[in-house]
Design a protein around this motif. Sequence first.
Motif, mmCIF file in Angstrom:
data_model
loop_
_atom_site.group_PDB
_atom_site.id
_atom_site.type_symbol
_atom_site.label_atom_id
_atom_site.label_comp_id
_atom_site.label_asym_id
_atom_site.label_seq_id
_atom_site.Cartn_x
_atom_site.Cartn_y
_atom_site.Cartn_z
ATOM 1 N N TRP A 274 -6.038 -0.276 -2.466
ATOM 2 C CA TRP A 274 -6.039 -1.740 -2.376
ATOM 3 C C TRP A 274 -4.622 -2.280 -2.465
ATOM 4 N N THR A 275 -4.466 -3.509 -2.037
ATOM 5 C CA THR A 275 -3.198 -4.206 -2.186
ATOM 6 C C THR A 275 -3.402 -5.386 -3.129
ATOM 7 N N GLN A 276 -2.389 -5.653 -3.905
ATOM 8 C CA GLN A 276 -2.442 -6.752 -4.866
ATOM 9 C C GLN A 276 -1.069 -7.400 -4.927
ATOM 10 N N ARG A 277 -1.054 -8.656 -4.448
ATOM 11 C CA ARG A 277 0.202 -9.424 -4.422
ATOM 12 C C ARG A 277 1.320 -8.638 -3.727
ATOM 13 N N GLY A 278 0.971 -8.066 -2.583
ATOM 14 C CA GLY A 278 1.961 -7.378 -1.767
ATOM 15 C C GLY A 278 2.221 -5.939 -2.143
ATOM 16 N N GLN A 279 1.648 -5.451 -3.232
ATOM 17 C CA GLN A 279 1.864 -4.075 -3.665
ATOM 18 C C GLN A 279 0.651 -3.221 -3.328
ATOM 19 N N ARG A 280 0.895 -1.998 -2.891
ATOM 20 C CA ARG A 280 -0.188 -1.072 -2.562
ATOM 21 C C ARG A 280 -0.513 -0.221 -3.774
ATOM 22 N N HIS A 281 -1.814 -0.038 -4.039
ATOM 23 C CA HIS A 281 -2.277 0.744 -5.179
ATOM 24 C C HIS A 281 -3.392 1.668 -4.741
ATOM 25 N N ALA A 282 -3.558 2.762 -5.458
ATOM 26 C CA ALA A 282 -4.645 3.694 -5.187
ATOM 27 C C ALA A 282 -5.070 4.331 -6.494
ATOM 28 N N ALA A 283 -6.352 4.626 -6.604
ATOM 29 C CA ALA A 283 -6.879 5.296 -7.789
ATOM 30 C C ALA A 283 -8.117 6.067 -7.402
ATOM 31 N N ASP A 284 -8.391 7.142 -8.144
ATOM 32 C CA ASP A 284 -9.552 7.984 -7.896
ATOM 33 C C ASP A 284 -10.661 7.646 -8.891
ATOM 34 N N PHE A 285 -11.903 7.664 -8.395
ATOM 35 C CA PHE A 285 -13.066 7.326 -9.210
ATOM 36 C C PHE A 285 -14.157 8.362 -8.982
#
Length: 577
Positions: free
Chosen positions: A164-175
């Motif tokens: 996902w992106t949040q306020r221009g930053q890209r993030h990733a996480a495993d679930f």
Amino acid sequence: MQPLPCAPSSSGPFPASSSLPSIAIVGAGPTAVYALDALQRQGPACRVTLLEAGGQPGQGIPFNARNNGAHLLANIAGFELPPVGETLNAWAMRQSPRRQAALGVAGMAHDPRAFFPRMALGAYYADQLGRLMAPEAGPCTAELHCHAEVQDIVARPDGARVIWTQRGQRHAADFDAVIVASGYGKPDVGARLAGASARIARGRRVAVIGSSLSAIDAAVELAVRHGQFHEAGDGTLRYVVEQPFAVTFLSRHGLLPEADFWVPEQAPALRHCTPAALAATVRGHDGDLDRAFALFARELAEADPDYARTIDLPTCDADSFATRHFAARMGSDPFVHARANLAQARDSHARAQTIAWRHAILRMHEAFATIVPDLSDADLARFSRGLKRVFVDNYAAVPHLSVARLLALHEAGVLTVQRIGRDASMARAADGGWTIGTPDAVERFDEVIDARGQAPLGLEDFPFPTLRLHICAQALAEDRHWHEGLAPAQGHVLDPEDPALSRVHVLSLPFLLHRHPFIQGLTESAAMARACVAALGRRAEAKPRSRDDIHAALAWLDRTDPIYQGTDVLMVARPTA
């Protein structure tokens, strides 16, 4: 209401050292609230991350305060709304008088049959989400990320990665699992009106496509911008125009919705058209609908013999019933019928006595919902043209105030209804307006507002490219079409036999509507969430099976579909045996 704590994103939503199972919920509207509630009440201890694209968590698109004033009503009464910890009315009663007034529930917060403004329901769900995120709420730890737009979901046998992106930053996480609860695909009427309001000036002619509650919202929103409603001493409503304008509902059948009728809180059981009896009619080929209709007709005739005689029910079949059912309304002025129907509905409530044929149809739509996914394509098409219209019209009854407002607008010369049939055309005019063409005439309007309900979305509209490719490839390998949307298994899991897809549950209503046409209300959202969490609780490792056919299909799509050419999704999406 205090703002909910929206956590800033980092490399992951929780410390990687935590041993608890992790679940991502995409979206934070009412469906997500029901999912978190079910996890806190019936799920095992886990770590939950909610990823909300907007900035008003808990409220969802139809109920957010930004685009809904107190004059826009929901069409579900308090006693019908599945509670989240506390009932809607209990929550409303403990709000301060000032907040009750701001939410438009002053004087009716105690009434379980009252229809609250949409924004009041949004506030209720936002408050309940805050409660569910508290440390003492249950065994699950919850974290909320606002303005987090999920770009992709990569399902693998060992987990699911969310990007996902949040306020221009890209993030990733495993679930360990993902629940897609992203809600509706089109903006609500309030949002569309907010954008059009500057253009809808004095004397403008506005066409509203549709005539359901969303269309009523559009008309009422325009009305409060151009004049005022006044209640007379005898309880009748009138509308005073301050800035001239005109609204026309453009409806395929030219019908207005009927008013809410009284129903008991505990409905009697069906005798003939039960889910079990309907299931016995389904044999997996054309003709199932006819056997189901025979049960429907038997139940209806027993419930209301007078109604059955009026439409000559014994000579009806699954294809002709809707025509007979709507014949009287189609042959009368919609506002004349609306006035008579409103009087009947008010009498039903005053006497606490239901309308037998309407109540029987209301109960039977829930039974039919259990078999519609299993109908053949031909029977499903017949159902959509006929019985579905009857069911939807019946359960989509609207608040009495909504009908009274339509009547007041019509009497003020502001509102008309025009039947446009199936073959209407719409084109932009050279002067910026619109022309609507029907077989009988061509009308010109200054503005057009699309107030039709959410249409079913196909898999080509699914917003997560890697997951979309994965499902499309599976459909291709199994010779299934994906343009009709999704048909998840029990618990709304995408595929319990696929080690990767078994980790993804889809509760996103638009993608379920084709095979589940009634799955679009808050009651259904709550039921889906409970089923999803129950499936999560009993999920075991599926026995792996060879997926070479999936890999071949992925490779074919990678070669032929320009959307995927040049991407690296092939390797990350491939399920392993």
